[in-house]
Design a protein around this motif. Structure first.
Motif, mmCIF file in Angstrom:
data_model
loop_
_atom_site.group_PDB
_atom_site.id
_atom_site.type_symbol
_atom_site.label_atom_id
_atom_site.label_comp_id
_atom_site.label_asym_id
_atom_site.label_seq_id
_atom_site.Cartn_x
_atom_site.Cartn_y
_atom_site.Cartn_z
ATOM 1 N N GLY A 248 0.898 -7.771 -3.167
ATOM 2 C CA GLY A 248 -0.197 -6.828 -3.381
ATOM 3 C C GLY A 248 -1.011 -7.303 -4.556
ATOM 4 O O GLY A 248 -0.445 -7.711 -5.572
ATOM 5 N N GLY B 297 0.835 -1.198 0.000
ATOM 6 C CA GLY B 297 0.000 0.000 0.000
ATOM 7 C C GLY B 297 0.864 1.239 0.000
ATOM 8 O O GLY B 297 2.066 1.202 -0.290
ATOM 9 N N ARG B 298 0.252 2.351 0.343
ATOM 10 C CA ARG B 298 0.966 3.625 0.309
ATOM 11 C C ARG B 298 2.142 3.630 1.277
ATOM 12 O O ARG B 298 3.228 4.112 0.962
ATOM 13 C CB ARG B 298 0.008 4.759 0.647
ATOM 14 C CG ARG B 298 -1.144 4.914 -0.340
ATOM 15 C CD ARG B 298 -2.091 6.018 0.101
ATOM 16 N NE ARG B 298 -3.213 6.139 -0.829
ATOM 17 C CZ ARG B 298 -4.170 7.041 -0.719
ATOM 18 N NH1 ARG B 298 -4.161 7.899 0.290
ATOM 19 N NH2 ARG B 298 -5.139 7.095 -1.607
ATOM 20 N N GLY C 236 1.028 7.764 -1.685
ATOM 21 C CA GLY C 236 1.384 6.639 -2.541
ATOM 22 C C GLY C 236 2.260 7.025 -3.707
ATOM 23 O O GLY C 236 2.401 6.261 -4.665
ATOM 24 N N ARG D 82 1.550 1.128 -7.771
ATOM 25 C CA ARG D 82 2.387 1.773 -6.761
ATOM 26 C C ARG D 82 3.744 1.073 -6.679
ATOM 27 O O ARG D 82 4.788 1.720 -6.595
ATOM 28 C CB ARG D 82 1.671 1.721 -5.420
ATOM 29 C CG ARG D 82 2.242 2.652 -4.369
ATOM 30 C CD ARG D 82 1.360 2.616 -3.147
ATOM 31 N NE ARG D 82 0.035 3.160 -3.415
ATOM 32 C CZ ARG D 82 -1.088 2.468 -3.310
ATOM 33 N NH1 ARG D 82 -1.063 1.204 -2.967
ATOM 34 N NH2 ARG D 82 -2.238 3.041 -3.572
ATOM 35 N N SER E 100 -2.070 -1.322 -5.948
ATOM 36 C CA SER E 100 -0.818 -1.842 -5.383
ATOM 37 C C SER E 100 0.194 -2.152 -6.476
ATOM 38 O O SER E 100 1.386 -1.878 -6.328
ATOM 39 C CB SER E 100 -1.097 -3.106 -4.561
ATOM 40 O OG SER E 100 -1.870 -2.803 -3.420
#
Length: 307
Positions: free
Chosen positions: A50, A28-29, A142, A58, A55
Motif C-alpha cells: 500500500g 485498503g479498507r 477502515g 490503516r 493505507s
C-alpha cells in the motif's frame, strides 16, 4: 467454587499455531480488515502492500508489525494472498503478477471483488495457484469496528468445485456466512447489491439535505427511526411494505413534491420521478395502487419529465 468447576478460559488466538501466512495486495479498507479477521482465526499476516498515506495508517492500526512491501514481495512471503484492489485494476494486476512469476504453485489467491468470479484469476490458475472469489457483503470504514461487523456478514463465494469447502471454511473462520454464487451470476449479483446499498446512501443523503433546507436541525435523528422501520418492513414484506403518496395514488401530493423539488433542489427531480414511476409500477403489480388512481398519478409523473 472449586477450581475444577471454573469455566475454561477462551483460547487466545495468538496461542494457536498459525496455519497460513497471509499477504494483502492493496491495504485498503477491505484487505486490512479481512487480514485482521484471519489473524483472529489463527492465521498469520506477514506482509501488505500500500502506498497511500491512508493505507499506511490503516495497516498500522489493523495490522501492527506487518511490513509494507512491494506486491511481488507480498506473494513471496504468503501462502494466502488477498488481492483487494478496485475492480477495474484487478485483471491487469493478476496478469502482471503471473507474467513476472510472482505467483507460486499451490498458493491461495483470493480476490474480494463482487463483480468478478474466478475467471479473472485464470492467469494465476495457469501458474498453479488456487483461485477463490470471496466478496464480503458489507461496507467498510477502515477501522477495527469492521472486524466485528464481519460476524454474520454474508460473503458471495465463487470457486472451483474442489475448492468450495476451503472457500467456505475461510469465510466461516472470519465470522461470515458463505453464499455460493455461480460464475455467470456474479455481475447480476453485484448489480443487485449496488442497486440497494449504493443508491440507498444517495437517497438518504439527498433526503437529509432537503430536510436541512426545510429547517430541520437534526435530519439524521428524524430519519433514523423512519428509515430503520422502512428497511425492516421491506426486508420482511418486500413490496407489501410500500406506503406513501405514490402507493396511495395521491397525484396531488406527488405534483406538489415535484414543484417544491424544482424550486429548491432541481438536481433531485430526475431521481424522484424515476423512483416514483418504479414505485407506481410495483404498487400496481402487487395490487396496492388502484388502477383508477394510477392514471392521474402517471400523468403527473409524465408532466414532470416535460418541464
Amino acid at each position: 467454587m472449586n477450581a475444577s468447576h471454573l469455566p475454561a478460559p477462551h483460547p487466545d488466538p495468538s496461542d494457536r499455531p498459525a496455519r497460513l501466512t497471509v499477504g494483502v495486495v492493496g491495504a485498503g479498507r477491505v484487505g486490512a480488515t479481512l487480514a485482521a479477521a484471519l489473524r483472529q482465526a489463527g492465521h498469520r499476516p506477514v506482509a501488505a502492500s500500500g502506498v497511500s498515506d491512508a493505507s499506511v495508517r490503516r495497516a498500522a492500526a489493523l495490522l501492527p508489525d506487518v511490513p509494507l512491501v512491494t506486491p511481488a514481495e507480498v506473494l513471496a512471503r504468503a501462502d494466502l494472498v488477498l488481492l483487494t484492489v478496485p475492480d477495474d485494476a484487478l485483471p491487469s494486476l493478476v496478469e502482471g503478477l503471473a507474467e513476472t512469476g510472482a505467483i507460486r504453485p499451490g498458493q491461495l489467491v483470493v480476490h474480494t471483488s463482487g463483480r468478478y468470479g474466478t475467471a479473472v484469476l485464470a492467469p494465476a490458475l495457469r501458474a498453479g495457484a488456487l483461485p477463490l472469489a470471496l466478496h464480503p457483503v458489507m461496507t467498510f470504514t477502515g477501522t477495527s469496528v469492521d472486524v466485528q461487523r464481519l460476524a454474520g456478514c454474508s460473503f458471495g463465494i465463487t470457486a472451483p468445485e474442489e475448492l468450495r469447502l476451503a472457500a467456505e471454511a475461510l469465510v466461516i473462520e472470519m465470522g461470515g456466512e458463505p453464499e455460493w454464487i455461480e460464475e455467470e451470476a456474479r455481475p447480476l449479483y453485484h448489480a443487485a447489491l449496488a442497486l440497494g446499498a449504493n443508491h440507498l446512501v444517495t437517497l438518504v443523503a439527498q433526503s437529509m439535505e432537503l430536510l436541512r433546507t426545510a429547517g430541520v436541525a437534526a435530519p439524521d435523528r428524524m430519519l433514523g427511526p423512519l428509515l430503520g422501520a422502512a428497511l425492516d418492513n421491506a426486508l420482511r414484506s418486500g413490496d407489501g411494505a410500500l406506503t406513501g403518496p405514490v402507493a396511495r395514488g395521491d397525484a396531488g401530493t406527488v405534483a406538489a413534491h415535484v414543484s417544491e423539488l424544482r424550486k429548491h433542489a432541481p438536481q433531485t427531480v430526475a431521481g424522484y420521478l424515476a423512483m416514483a414511476r418504479t414505485t407506481a409500477d410495483r404498487a400496481l403489480a402487487h395490487g396496492l395502487l388502484k388502477p383508477e388512481l394510477a392514471e392521474d398519478l402517471l400523468g403527473v409523473l409524465a408532466e414532470g419529465d416535460l418541464r
